[in-house]
Design a protein around this motif. Structure first.
Motif, PDB file in Angstrom:
ATOM      1  N   ALA A 111       0.843  -1.207   0.000  1.00  0.00           N
ATOM      2  CA  ALA A 111       0.000   0.000   0.000  1.00  0.00           C
ATOM      3  C   ALA A 111       0.873   1.251   0.000  1.00  0.00           C
ATOM      4  O   ALA A 111       0.581   2.231  -0.694  1.00  0.00           O
ATOM      5  N   LEU A 112       1.954   1.213   0.784  1.00  0.00           N
ATOM      6  CA  LEU A 112       2.845   2.362   0.824  1.00  0.00           C
ATOM      7  C   LEU A 112       3.543   2.548  -0.523  1.00  0.00           C
ATOM      8  O   LEU A 112       3.701   3.678  -1.011  1.00  0.00           O
ATOM      9  N   LEU A 113       3.939   1.428  -1.143  1.00  0.00           N
ATOM     10  CA  LEU A 113       4.577   1.506  -2.460  1.00  0.00           C
ATOM     11  C   LEU A 113       3.629   2.099  -3.495  1.00  0.00           C
ATOM     12  O   LEU A 113       4.036   2.933  -4.319  1.00  0.00           O
ATOM     13  N   ALA A 114       2.362   1.680  -3.461  1.00  0.00           N
ATOM     14  CA  ALA A 114       1.381   2.208  -4.414  1.00  0.00           C
ATOM     15  C   ALA A 114       1.246   3.721  -4.229  1.00  0.00           C
ATOM     16  O   ALA A 114       1.180   4.476  -5.203  1.00  0.00           O
ATOM     17  N   TYR A 115       1.206   4.155  -2.973  1.00  0.00           N
ATOM     18  CA  TYR A 115       1.110   5.587  -2.692  1.00  0.00           C
ATOM     19  C   TYR A 115       2.351   6.307  -3.229  1.00  0.00           C
ATOM     20  O   TYR A 115       2.248   7.378  -3.840  1.00  0.00           O
ATOM     21  N   TRP A 116       3.518   5.694  -3.031  1.00  0.00           N
ATOM     22  CA  TRP A 116       4.749   6.319  -3.504  1.00  0.00           C
ATOM     23  C   TRP A 116       4.773   6.385  -5.027  1.00  0.00           C
ATOM     24  O   TRP A 116       5.221   7.387  -5.614  1.00  0.00           O
ATOM     25  N   VAL A 117       4.283   5.330  -5.697  1.00  0.00           N
ATOM     26  CA  VAL A 117       4.222   5.348  -7.161  1.00  0.00           C
ATOM     27  C   VAL A 117       3.388   6.540  -7.629  1.00  0.00           C
ATOM     28  O   VAL A 117       3.755   7.249  -8.575  1.00  0.00           O
ATOM     29  N   ASN A 118       2.280   6.779  -6.932  1.00  0.00           N
ATOM     30  CA  ASN A 118       1.442   7.929  -7.296  1.00  0.00           C
ATOM     31  C   ASN A 118       2.200   9.247  -7.119  1.00  0.00           C
ATOM     32  O   ASN A 118       2.180  10.123  -7.995  1.00  0.00           O
ATOM     33  N   LEU A 119       2.896   9.396  -5.985  1.00  0.00           N
ATOM     34  CA  LEU A 119       3.702  10.604  -5.753  1.00  0.00           C
ATOM     35  C   LEU A 119       4.772  10.755  -6.832  1.00  0.00           C
ATOM     36  O   LEU A 119       5.014  11.856  -7.342  1.00  0.00           O
ATOM     37  N   ALA A 120       5.423   9.632  -7.172  1.00  0.00           N
ATOM     38  CA  ALA A 120       6.493   9.676  -8.165  1.00  0.00           C
ATOM     39  C   ALA A 120       5.943  10.069  -9.532  1.00  0.00           C
ATOM     40  O   ALA A 120       6.540  10.891 -10.243  1.00  0.00           O
TER      41      ALA A 120
END
Lengths: 216, 216, 216, 216
Positions: free
Chosen positions: A121-130
Motif C-alpha cells: 500500500a505504501l509503495l502504491a502511494y509512492w508510485v502515485n507521488l512519483a
C-alpha cells in the motif's frame, strides 16, 4: 495535413487551468468520503461514539497527508502554468496525464488508509507521488524546449522549479525505502515512512525558515 | 414573442466552457471511483495484497482508456469553443447534449470493466463514443451554418476538424465490429476491440509522427 | 535559495478563487448524497412512501444547516479574496487549509445527521465551524500584515470583517455549550444547540434589519 | 454598523457564476451515478446482459429528464446573470438558495426513479421543479427592484424572462396534477405526468418553431 488539427488544438492555457482546478477540487473533496461515518448499531453513549471516532484516526491521518500532497502539487502545477506564455497540444496532454495521476490520489489514499501496515500500500502511494513529480518535471522540461515559457522567466526560476521537484522526490523515495527496514521498537516500518512523508509535506506547506532545509 | 427569450439565452461562450470543464473534471475523477479498494478480509500478507491489486488490472485498463477518451473529447470540444466567435441558445443545447454524453462515460466505463468479456458492454461503450463524436460533429456543422465561427478560421481548419472526427469514428466502428468476429487463438474478441480502441486513443494523445497515420 | 521557489509560487488569486469555488460546489452537492433514497422493500403505498420521506427529516435539517454554513463561509472567503490585491504562497496555503476544513463538512454533516442526539457529534460539528472561522480570521490578519490587502480597503472594512467572524464564532460556541445543559422539558439538549446554530446561520443569510442583531 | 459587512460581501457576479457552474456540473454528473451497473451474479450471456440493461430503462428516462431540467435552469440562471450589471449580498443568497435546490436534484431524480409509480415521488420531483422556478423568479424581481439589472436590458427582455418561468411552471403544475387522475387504460398516471414533463422540457431544449407553443 493532420498536423493542422494538432496545431489548432490545446492552445488555451486558461482552460487547462480551469480543468485542473476542477480535478484538484474534486480529488480534495473525495478523499474525505473515505472517512466513513461509524455505524449506528452498537453505539449507545457519547463514550461509544467518541471511541468510534478515535478508531477513524488512520483515515484522518491519510486525509491530512493527501490534502497536503494535493495542495503541494496544485501549487507546483499552477506555478508552471503561471510561467507559461502559451500552450500547445503536447503540453495539454502532459497536463492531462498529470491530472490522471491527480485523479488516482483518492484511490491511493483509500488504499493506504485501509492497509496502513502493508508495504504494498505504501509503495502504491509512492508510485502515485512519483508519477506526479515525473510528469510535472517533464512538463517544465518540455515547455522550456518548445519555447512555451514566458521570456521574463529567468534561469533562477528554472533552477528553483527543477531543484524543488527533484529534492522532494528524493525525500519521498527515502521515506518509501524506510518501509523496507525491519520493524524498529515495535513500530511498523510503514508508520515511520508515512511520518516522514507527512513531515516532508508539512515542510513544503509551512515553509519554515530552517537554515539548511529551506534551501530546497 | 418568446423567441425573445431564446435570443437572449445561451450567449455566453465562457460559461459553456466553464460548465464543460466542470463536467469533464468530475467525469475524469469519478471513473477512478470504480477502482474499488480490495476488502480487508482475507488479506494477511503483502503477497495477498499484491495479488488483490493485480486482480484490479481490468479496472485500471478501462480507467486509462476512459481518461484518454475524455481527454480527446475535451480537446476536441475546446478546439471548437476556441474557434467560435459567439454562441446562441441552440449551440448551448448542442453542448449540453454533448455534456450529457460525457456524464455517461463513468457508467459506460464501469459497465465495460464489470463485463469486459461481453459484446453488449463493448457495444454500449461504442454507442457512448459514437454519441460524443456525432454531437461534436453536429456542433461544428451547426456553428458554421449559423455564422458562429470566427472569421479568421479558414477552410483548412474546417476540413481538419471534420476529418479528425470522421476518421476516429471510423476507427471506433472498426474496433467495435472486431468484437463480433470469432475468438482468435483463445483471446476473447472484445479484448482485441478494446486493444484497438486504446491504440487509437494513444495515437490521438501522443500524436506520433508516423507518415501515413499522422495525416488524419 | 529555495525562497526563490516560494516567491514565485502561489501568486494567482484567481486560481485560489477557482479552486475554492470547486471545493465549495462539490461540498454543497455531496451533503445531499447523505439523504439516501428509502429502500424499495416494504414500501407498497403512497402512505408508506410519505412516512419514509418524513423519517428522512433529520437529514434534510442537517442538509439545510450545512448548506447555510457553506454559503456563509463561501461569502466570507470571497469577500476577503475580493479585498486582496495579490497573493503569496503563505496566503495560498492558508486558503488550502481553509478548503481542507470545507471539505470536511460533508463528513461532519453526515456524522451529525446519523448521531443527532449525541453531544460528541455536535462537538465535532462545532470543531469544524470553529476551524473554518479561525482559519478565515488568520487569513485576514496575515493578509493585512503582509500587505496583500488592497489600498482602498479602509479600517471600517477591516473592523467589520473581524467583528463578523468573532461574533458568529461566539454564537456557535454558546450554541455548542447549550448541549451540555441538562435536558429541558424532554427536548434533547443537542436539538436546542442545533436550533440555535440554524437561527444564527439564517440571521447571517437573510440579514434581517433587527436593530440590535444587525449590528454584528 | 454590520451593514458594512453586508455591503462589502457578495459583490462578485463572476464567482456566483463560477460556483453555479460547479454545482450544476456536479449535479449533472451525479445523476448518472444512480444508473447502477448490473450485478455480475446471474449474468452469463450477452442476452442476459442485454436484458439487465433494458431493466435499467426507467433510470435512463429519469437521467434524461433531469439532465434536461438542469440544462433548462442553467440556461435560465445564466441568462439572468448575463443581464445583471452587479450583485449584492441579497442576490448572492438568492442564488445560493437556488443552488441548494439544484443540489437536491440528484436526490429527487433518484427518488423518482426508484418509486416511479408513486404519486409521492412525483410530487417531490415537482416540489423541486417549483422551488427552482420560484427562486429564479424571485431573483429577477429582486434584481430589478434593487437596480442590479443592466441599463440596456429593456422591458421586452423583462417580460420574456417572467413569461418563460411562469408558463413553464404552469405546465409542470398541470403535469403533476395529471398524476392524481385515475389510471387510464392501464397506464399508471405518474407515467403520463412524467411524459408530459419530458415533452415540456424537450420543447424548451429544442425550441421548435411551432406557431402557438413557441410564443412562450
Amino acid at each position: 495535413m493532420s498536423t493542422s488539427y494538432n496545431e489548432i488544438a490545446g492552445r488555451s492555457l486558461e482552460r487547462i487551468g480551469a480543468l485542473s482546478d476542477g480535478v484538484f477540487a474534486i480529488a480534495m473533496t473525495l478523499i474525505v468520503l473515505e472517512i466513513r461515518v461509524p455505524d449506528l448499531a452498537g453505539i449507545q453513549t457519547d463514550g461509544d461514539l467518541w471511541a468510534a471516532l478515535l478508531r477513524l484516526a488512520p483515515r484522518f491521518v491519510t486525509y491530512f497527508l493527501s490534502f497536503l500532497t494535493l495542495g503541494i502539487f496544485w501549487n507546483g502545477q499552477q506555478t508552471q502554468l503561471h510561467s507559461f506564455g502559451r500552450a500547445n497540444r503536447h503540453l495539454a496532454w502532459i497536463h492531462l496525464a498529470f491530472l490522471a495521476a491527480v485523479a488516482l490520489m483518492p484511490f491511493s489514499t483509500s488504499f493506504l488508509a485501509e492497509f496502513i501496515g502493508f508495504r504494498v500500500a505504501l509503495l502504491a502511494y509512492w508510485v502515485n507521488l512519483a508519477l506526479l513529480g515525473v510528469i510535472l518535471y517533464a512538463s517544465w522540461v518540455y515547455a522550456r524546449r518548445a519555447g512555451l515559457v514566458r521570456d521574463d522567466i529567468g534561469h533562477e526560476v528554472d533552477a528553483a522549479i527543477k531543484r524543488r521537484i527533484v529534492s522532494y522526490q528524493i525525500a519521498y523515495l527515502a521515506a518509501a525505502a524506510l518501509a523496507f527496514l525491519p520493524s524498529f521498537g515495535g513500530v511498523p516500518p510503514t508508520y515511520v515512512s508515512i511520518g516522514l512523508v507527512v513531515l516532508t509535506q508539512l515542510n513544503s506547506a509551512i515553509a519554515p525558515r530552517i537554515p539548511f532545509i529551506s534551501r530546497f
